[in-house]
Enzyme design. Sequence first.
Site, PDB file in Angstrom:
ATOM      1  N   PHE A  94     102.825 -40.243  79.757  1.00  0.00           N
ATOM      2  CA  PHE A  94     103.940 -39.346  80.101  1.00  0.00           C
ATOM      3  C   PHE A  94     104.332 -39.427  81.569  1.00  0.00           C
ATOM      4  O   PHE A  94     105.435 -39.047  81.941  1.00  0.00           O
ATOM      5  CB  PHE A  94     103.608 -37.910  79.680  1.00  0.00           C
ATOM      6  CG  PHE A  94     103.020 -37.063  80.769  1.00  0.00           C
ATOM      7  CD1 PHE A  94     101.698 -37.180  81.139  1.00  0.00           C
ATOM      8  CD2 PHE A  94     103.807 -36.145  81.430  1.00  0.00           C
ATOM      9  CE1 PHE A  94     101.172 -36.411  82.145  1.00  0.00           C
ATOM     10  CE2 PHE A  94     103.297 -35.366  82.443  1.00  0.00           C
ATOM     11  CZ  PHE A  94     101.974 -35.495  82.801  1.00  0.00           C
ATOM     12  N   LYS A  95     103.442 -39.949  82.412  1.00  0.00           N
ATOM     13  CA  LYS A  95     103.775 -40.022  83.839  1.00  0.00           C
ATOM     14  C   LYS A  95     104.986 -40.917  84.106  1.00  0.00           C
ATOM     15  O   LYS A  95     105.649 -40.786  85.116  1.00  0.00           O
ATOM     16  CB  LYS A  95     102.561 -40.472  84.645  1.00  0.00           C
ATOM     17  CG  LYS A  95     101.491 -39.379  84.642  1.00  0.00           C
ATOM     18  CD  LYS A  95     100.341 -39.658  85.553  1.00  0.00           C
ATOM     19  CE  LYS A  95      99.409 -38.451  85.644  1.00  0.00           C
ATOM     20  NZ  LYS A  95      98.681 -38.185  84.380  1.00  0.00           N
ATOM     21  N   ASP A  96     105.269 -41.824  83.158  1.00  0.00           N
ATOM     22  CA  ASP A  96     106.462 -42.665  83.299  1.00  0.00           C
ATOM     23  C   ASP A  96     107.746 -41.834  83.379  1.00  0.00           C
ATOM     24  O   ASP A  96     108.691 -42.219  84.070  1.00  0.00           O
ATOM     25  CB  ASP A  96     106.606 -43.606  82.092  1.00  0.00           C
ATOM     26  CG  ASP A  96     105.562 -44.720  82.093  1.00  0.00           C
ATOM     27  OD1 ASP A  96     105.157 -45.168  83.176  1.00  0.00           O
ATOM     28  OD2 ASP A  96     105.165 -45.130  80.980  1.00  0.00           O
TER      29      ASP A  96
END
Length: 468
Positions: A109-111
Amino acid sequence: MKYISTRGGISPISFSQAVMMGLASDGGLLLPKFLPRADNAQVSKWKDLDYQSLALEIISLFSGDIQKDTLEDLIRRSYFTFDSKEVTPLVKKGELFILELFHGPTLAFKDVALQLLGNLFSLLLKEQGSYMNILGATSGDTGSAAIYGVRGKENINIFILHPHRRVSRMQALQMTTVPDRNCFNLAIEGTFDDCQAIVKAIFNDLDFKDRYRLGAINSINWARVLAQVVYYVYASLRLYDQGYERICFSVPTGNFGDIFAGYVAKALIEPLIYRLILATNENNILTRFVREGVYEKGQVVQTISPSMDIQIASNFERYLYYLLGQDAGRVKRAMAEFEREGVLRFSQEEIQRARQDFSSFSITQEETVSTIGSFFRETGYVCDPHTAVGLAAARRFMAEQGKEVQGMPVVCLATAHPCKFPEAVEKATGRSPEVPEKVRGLDRLPQRYEVMPADVEKVKAYIEAHAL
Ligand SMILES: *Cc1c(COP(=O)(O)O)cnc(C)c1O
């Protein structure tokens, strides 16, 4: 929108300045001067928008000094790299909804935040005719998402330190197979803590930091929080469109970044988001805060959801600011007290208020594995251990609240693709998770990294030789 510090020590700055500043120069965290609230007309208009158009509407509420068409282009480019047209698709499995946040280039999810932040940095630096050398340490996931956020950008070089042979094979390959000449991987002969200590020491050398225009890409940057607000609103509006008027989110939490984005979203579309479920693994400082009213540092326990193995939640100070009545003086005193004593205690009234925002559950590793297994058997859906912590917390929440939340949809954030954590998934389901096309065959690509002793001077010399 102007930005202030939680500790009150800076005069208000613009959005662009806030993005470039990262950590506030008085040691606090940056926040918008007020949290905007959408009216009914806006919500009705937003509910028909696709992800990128919704992102444009929401981000422009917070980013006054960037032109809307520039921002639009930046958002389109940031999410073009995702393999789902919806960017963060919402799927229903059993009684729960799952918001899949892992369709970006590194499958985590950090993308969602770092694709946008990379483009923002590049844009603002270009406008200033400037450049930046990003320096960071990673225990695995953040490093690759950061590298993919800035790869190929001509005004940015990035140096990521990881502990040599102590990150998973897939995590190492994701970082080291990026061919772009502006990306540098340093495999440090030591632990993650050694890597962090080196990075900290280099940032503390202010002379060096200024000379090489060192920048950070950690989770306290306001733009990262802001990018994450979008998917809460996106999922809420999908459900609102289906006739739901109260929604809960279950969020696997480490640094409090993702769930703080949920808090901003909750304020923005009130009263659509009813409650945020703060799900922790055995590193449960935040669960103890919500349940007992005590915020106290403990020992870090290594778990099968390593991206949440954190004892000090670096974004917690942002929530503290609101909990303490937006009184920067109190926040400053509280943070000094925490630094000194390692503990903060809250009044009954404050705890009650926090419990209006959050319900919290700490999930053991055993329960995490059994949740991956039972959810797979019941629904056929395979999830990663971080996501499973959120699923288990969602089920506990429904059992604890009973009638109060009956019929209310609970959206669980899926923060990583299961193939990033194959051991836990295999143990729970008896089979190895499917590996998506884009990460297959990484081991056949050439790798670029430099093995180096855990020595500050050696790392500095390497940066000197390769910095912009
Ligand atoms: C970083 C991360 C988290 C925790 O997010 P925070 O913003 O630190 O709370 C959860 N799951 C995964 C897979 C992550 O990489």
